[in-house]
Design a protein around this motif. Sequence first.
Motif, PDB file in Angstrom:
ATOM      1  N   LEU A  68     -22.589 -11.782   9.702  1.00  0.00           N
ATOM      2  CA  LEU A  68     -21.853 -12.854   8.803  1.00  0.00           C
ATOM      3  C   LEU A  68     -22.688 -13.390   7.420  1.00  0.00           C
ATOM      4  O   LEU A  68     -23.861 -13.681   7.811  1.00  0.00           O
ATOM      5  CB  LEU A  68     -21.376 -14.170   9.423  1.00  0.00           C
ATOM      6  N   HIS A  69     -22.226 -13.223   6.564  1.00  0.00           N
ATOM      7  CA  HIS A  69     -22.776 -13.779   5.092  1.00  0.00           C
ATOM      8  C   HIS A  69     -23.994 -12.746   4.573  1.00  0.00           C
ATOM      9  O   HIS A  69     -24.786 -13.029   3.623  1.00  0.00           O
ATOM     10  CB  HIS A  69     -23.412 -15.136   5.163  1.00  0.00           C
ATOM     11  N   ASN A  70     -24.314 -11.851   5.453  1.00  0.00           N
ATOM     12  CA  ASN A  70     -25.625 -10.959   4.900  1.00  0.00           C
ATOM     13  C   ASN A  70     -25.305  -9.557   4.993  1.00  0.00           C
ATOM     14  O   ASN A  70     -25.627  -8.997   6.102  1.00  0.00           O
ATOM     15  CB  ASN A  70     -26.916 -11.437   5.844  1.00  0.00           C
ATOM     16  N   ASN A 112     -37.266  -9.021   1.877  1.00  0.00           N
ATOM     17  CA  ASN A 112     -37.884  -9.969   1.471  1.00  0.00           C
ATOM     18  C   ASN A 112     -38.884 -10.598   2.384  1.00  0.00           C
ATOM     19  O   ASN A 112     -39.657 -11.312   2.148  1.00  0.00           O
ATOM     20  CB  ASN A 112     -36.957 -10.996   0.633  1.00  0.00           C
ATOM     21  N   LEU A 113     -38.668 -10.105   3.792  1.00  0.00           N
ATOM     22  CA  LEU A 113     -39.245 -10.630   4.794  1.00  0.00           C
ATOM     23  C   LEU A 113     -40.650 -10.368   4.737  1.00  0.00           C
ATOM     24  O   LEU A 113     -41.627 -11.045   5.366  1.00  0.00           O
ATOM     25  CB  LEU A 113     -38.570 -10.172   6.173  1.00  0.00           C
ATOM     26  N   LEU A 137     -39.517 -14.707  17.647  1.00  0.00           N
ATOM     27  CA  LEU A 137     -38.690 -13.735  17.311  1.00  0.00           C
ATOM     28  C   LEU A 137     -39.409 -12.473  17.135  1.00  0.00           C
ATOM     29  O   LEU A 137     -38.724 -11.475  17.049  1.00  0.00           O
ATOM     30  CB  LEU A 137     -38.028 -14.072  16.006  1.00  0.00           C
ATOM     31  N   PHE A 138     -40.679 -12.425  16.902  1.00  0.00           N
ATOM     32  CA  PHE A 138     -41.492 -11.425  16.559  1.00  0.00           C
ATOM     33  C   PHE A 138     -42.021 -10.531  17.418  1.00  0.00           C
ATOM     34  O   PHE A 138     -42.617  -9.549  17.489  1.00  0.00           O
ATOM     35  CB  PHE A 138     -42.568 -11.896  15.711  1.00  0.00           C
ATOM     36  N   TRP A 152     -31.397 -17.531  10.602  1.00  0.00           N
ATOM     37  CA  TRP A 152     -32.238 -16.387  10.192  1.00  0.00           C
ATOM     38  C   TRP A 152     -31.540 -15.236   9.770  1.00  0.00           C
ATOM     39  O   TRP A 152     -31.601 -14.777   8.496  1.00  0.00           O
ATOM     40  CB  TRP A 152     -33.282 -16.093  11.505  1.00  0.00           C
ATOM     41  N   GLY A 208     -28.970 -15.837   6.836  1.00  0.00           N
ATOM     42  CA  GLY A 208     -29.411 -16.312   5.628  1.00  0.00           C
ATOM     43  C   GLY A 208     -28.514 -17.533   5.024  1.00  0.00           C
ATOM     44  O   GLY A 208     -28.464 -17.612   4.128  1.00  0.00           O
ATOM     45  N   ARG A 221     -31.929 -14.940   2.462  1.00  0.00           N
ATOM     46  CA  ARG A 221     -33.185 -15.522   2.693  1.00  0.00           C
ATOM     47  C   ARG A 221     -33.202 -15.966   4.231  1.00  0.00           C
ATOM     48  O   ARG A 221     -32.334 -16.924   4.397  1.00  0.00           O
ATOM     49  CB  ARG A 221     -33.664 -16.613   1.827  1.00  0.00           C
ATOM     50  N   ALA A 222     -34.026 -15.622   5.115  1.00  0.00           N
ATOM     51  CA  ALA A 222     -33.886 -15.908   6.607  1.00  0.00           C
ATOM     52  C   ALA A 222     -34.463 -17.368   6.505  1.00  0.00           C
ATOM     53  O   ALA A 222     -35.531 -17.706   6.336  1.00  0.00           O
ATOM     54  CB  ALA A 222     -34.661 -15.048   7.337  1.00  0.00           C
ATOM     55  N   GLY A 273     -37.929 -17.229   5.754  1.00  0.00           N
ATOM     56  CA  GLY A 273     -38.658 -16.151   6.025  1.00  0.00           C
ATOM     57  C   GLY A 273     -39.258 -15.192   4.973  1.00  0.00           C
ATOM     58  O   GLY A 273     -40.350 -14.476   5.092  1.00  0.00           O
TER      59      GLY A 273
END
Lengths: 671, 372
Positions: A276-278, A324-325, A514-515, B99, B102, B128-129, B145
């Motif tokens: 959603l949205h991305n 952009n992360l 998360l990572f 996240w 965004g 943008r996260a 993020g």
Amino acid sequence: MIIFSKKQNDTYFFISFILLFFVSRLTAQTQDTTKIYLDEVHITASYPVSAGTAINQQLDAEKLAGINASEVSDAVKFLSGVQVKDYGGAGGLKTVSVRSLGAHHTVVAYDGIPFTDYQTGQTDLGRFTLGNVEMITLSTGINDDIFQTARLQSYGSALNIITRTPEFIPGKLFNLTAALKAGSFGLWNPSLIYEQKLNHTFSLQVTGEWLKSEGNYPFKLHSNNNQYTNEKRNNSDIETYKTDIFLSGKFKSGGQLSAKTYYYHSDRGLPGAAILHNNYSGERVKDENFFLQSKYNQPLTDKLEMQWNGKFNFSSIDYVNISNLFPGGRQENRYYQREYYLNGSFLYKHSSQLSFSWANDLSTGNFDTNFNNFDSPTRLVWQSSLATKYVRSSFTLTGNIISTYVKETSASGLKKENLNDFSPYVGLSVKPYSSLPLRIKLFYKSSYRLPTFGDLYFSRVPPINLKPENARQCNLGLNWVNAIGQSSGQLNFSADMYINNIRNRIVAIPASSLFIWSMQNYGKVRITGLDLNLSFAMKWNDFIHTEAGANCTFQKVVDRTDKNSGYYNKRMTYSPDYIGSGFWIITTPWLYLNYTLLFSDSRYYLRNYQPDYQLDGYSEHTVSLGKMLRFKRYVIDIHLQCSNIFDKHYETVQSYPMPGRSFQTSLKFQY
Amino acid sequence: MNKLLKRVSFACVAVLFSLNFISCSDDDNDGNETVEVPNGSFGTFILDQGEMKKDYCRLDFEWDDNGRFFMDNKISKINLGSTGQDLLVFGSKLYVSLWGSGTIHVINLESRTTEREIQIKDEKNEGRAIQNLVSYGDKVYATTGDGHVVSIDTLLLKVDKIVEVGPTPVGIDVYDGKLFVANSDAYSSSGDYSESSIAIVDIATMTVEKRLSSSEIINPYFLQIDKYGNVYVNCFGNYMDIPASFLKLTKEGDTYQISKIGDIAVSNFLIQEDICYYYYVAWDENGNPGSTFGRYNISDDTIQDGIFSDNTAPGIKYPYALGIHPRSGDFYVSECVDNETPGNVYVYGKAGNLKRTFKAGIYPCKFAFYYN
């Protein structure tokens, strides 16, 4: 537009079987009037279907042409007990799970020599088109033919992609096949197969193929307040090249040699989950795979035969994520792996009834990445298999034991305890009445899947004692093969009940943020299932041939980890109650018509058993028609296909929509 | 043969149908009790993060009707999107940061419906996260993020200012007109987290005033400030030779003195008055998690075991979030299972007595208490 609800889906399922029943009645009635049937379609001699103890299924060239499949991943959906995890589109990952054991328990082999992937442990079936494929076989348990490599026998099931061997009719020195496929979402796929007879012993085959697809198909996205928006897949293009050079030799001594080089390159975007949205996705992958494999088979005496298989495999993945992360706006990773594999097998036929085989497989390979401080691992595997088969007219008994020795080292030293384990197989097939074409089968098999290097070395919390995942399969089934009339047709029915147990499942869980994530052996799963298969082939009259079939798997896949947990005996994710397929092929001198059906019940994608967390059931119908023109030695085949004619929107993996209705046309020229 | 064939075909079809009916029986529905929640009731929101790159972040609501509690896993008309991170109650609205999608999803607390989905994108139309949230004055601030802090105008519900702070900022808190941001450098390409820092942003000018970095600040994650202005941050280290640590930053003149609190490692923490409650999750050789809980007393600089008054701790192997009820003082601890199995929430009294437990969603990562 027609969208099926779950109920309607059930109805379709119903109708399919009524249809089948109806057709089989017709079959029975027409038998008196039919006299001749050209039984050229069916079982190839080297793959007998019903005498073995395990489940051996096959799709031969004619069947592959009839089931509207253009990739191996489409074709295997028509095999019983198979579930394909499909991320959608030409570039989407497609893996196969047989009887719900998971993709890691099925080995995929190319002309009998297995693929390996140290990183993920699974093979993407989406990358194999059916261009030069002659047959696909799937053995659950152990193949009837005990003269196999140990590695192939060591998995829960084995999917073998068999490519065509050059054959020349007398007086012909070369064969040529050229094809062009085009379709929706920017699909172009030209391919060429050239075969040359070099001399009495050797022949050469060269295959080349190019595929391009935009893959930007439309789908519906569930947005806020139970509304749906129309979206399109983004960054889903793929371009692949493939070439294959195959040298085949048949010696006067009875020896057979085949040597194959294979090169595959693909450049694709990963559209990612539909979120959603991305809609943005900046992930791209370049795959490269080269291998050289060779097989040599030589009878030594009347009773003893030997076989050698060897393979060198190199593959690399270049992964770029423009996002952009990442500091600098991009992340670039490279993964390489290399493997050397050698197998030597001996078959000893003590008598026409009793035979033994002994196979030894040795492989060593390494895996590396461009990560800083990556502890590049190396794995040595030695597998040894001892198999025996005893055949009488009334029963067949097969036994097999495989020992596996694994030694793993890494740049920083010895990482893993060396594994040394045995996995047995026992199978019995009985023909209870000599007058009835009925066989009853029984088998037990235990197999392991090793943790992949991805499991072991990618998590920041290294699981030092990660154990192999163990699968135990028990099967009881019957197979009925009935001739229809004197020689006019065939009815094939099989029913198999099975109970599979998985122990020490390898699962990933994220670790506090998360990572990073952690791998662990967690849990037991029990799969109880029933596979049903019904198919028949017949000649309607002097002009019309028809072949139809359906299979359906009913199953319960449940958690058996902890009696005290609330999830004990509750179902696992992605396990529909039933899944299946059907096909109907009609061949006439003027046209051929194919209809195929795939269906599945709804599945939970989370273990939260509420309708919100369910993927809807679906049925996908595909029709095609074509015409084959023959002129002397030339054959032209024109084919038109409409896939998913009712434009059903569904997912096999949550957040990864499958394409709706699409069209495909192909033109094939053969000399 | 004809007859036999007919019988066989008939039998097959009959078996198929009967099986179909058998397999349709469904015994799996064991969802939580759901009730119609009247508008305006008080309670606790639980954010179920969902898996990364998946689209099933959810919001649960535990409705408090004068000590009777009901769960509502069905605020499902609100589809949040991917990977929830933080919850913030501000005024009459709940802010949810996402996240993967965004977005900041703004929910009206009275009607419990969506007020606005603030989509925050960069120049290339990539989301943008959104990470963590904090409020100050009439603004809400969020770390993203892609290395920024965005300021949200809470009347217009849109982004009014944006400032670059450093690589992969996570934790954010505010004190005396300044935002403190933990730049984790979690996507460090070199793997050494060398760009980790604590950025201090002046709210009036919306500029980075200072970036604190030191050999101790490696992979900082959550950040919170006590009432005296001391900054607390947990660092995960580099997962190799530099271990996880818990840092306290104390203001001394113009700069900050960085010190390690004891020798403890912290996954998540929560400061209430003079006590900082924390837990840490470690993985053993078999990959199984195990937790330690503790509390740090800010006023006398001591560390005690457990979070309850008798120094005991919840027996939860893999806690994922910690919350303290503002009225009752009850502890809310969430437990994470795996990426397919819903997590659980345990509610304890101050003395460690388990009051109730209920099932939430995948990775319950945050609590927000709505009490006027």
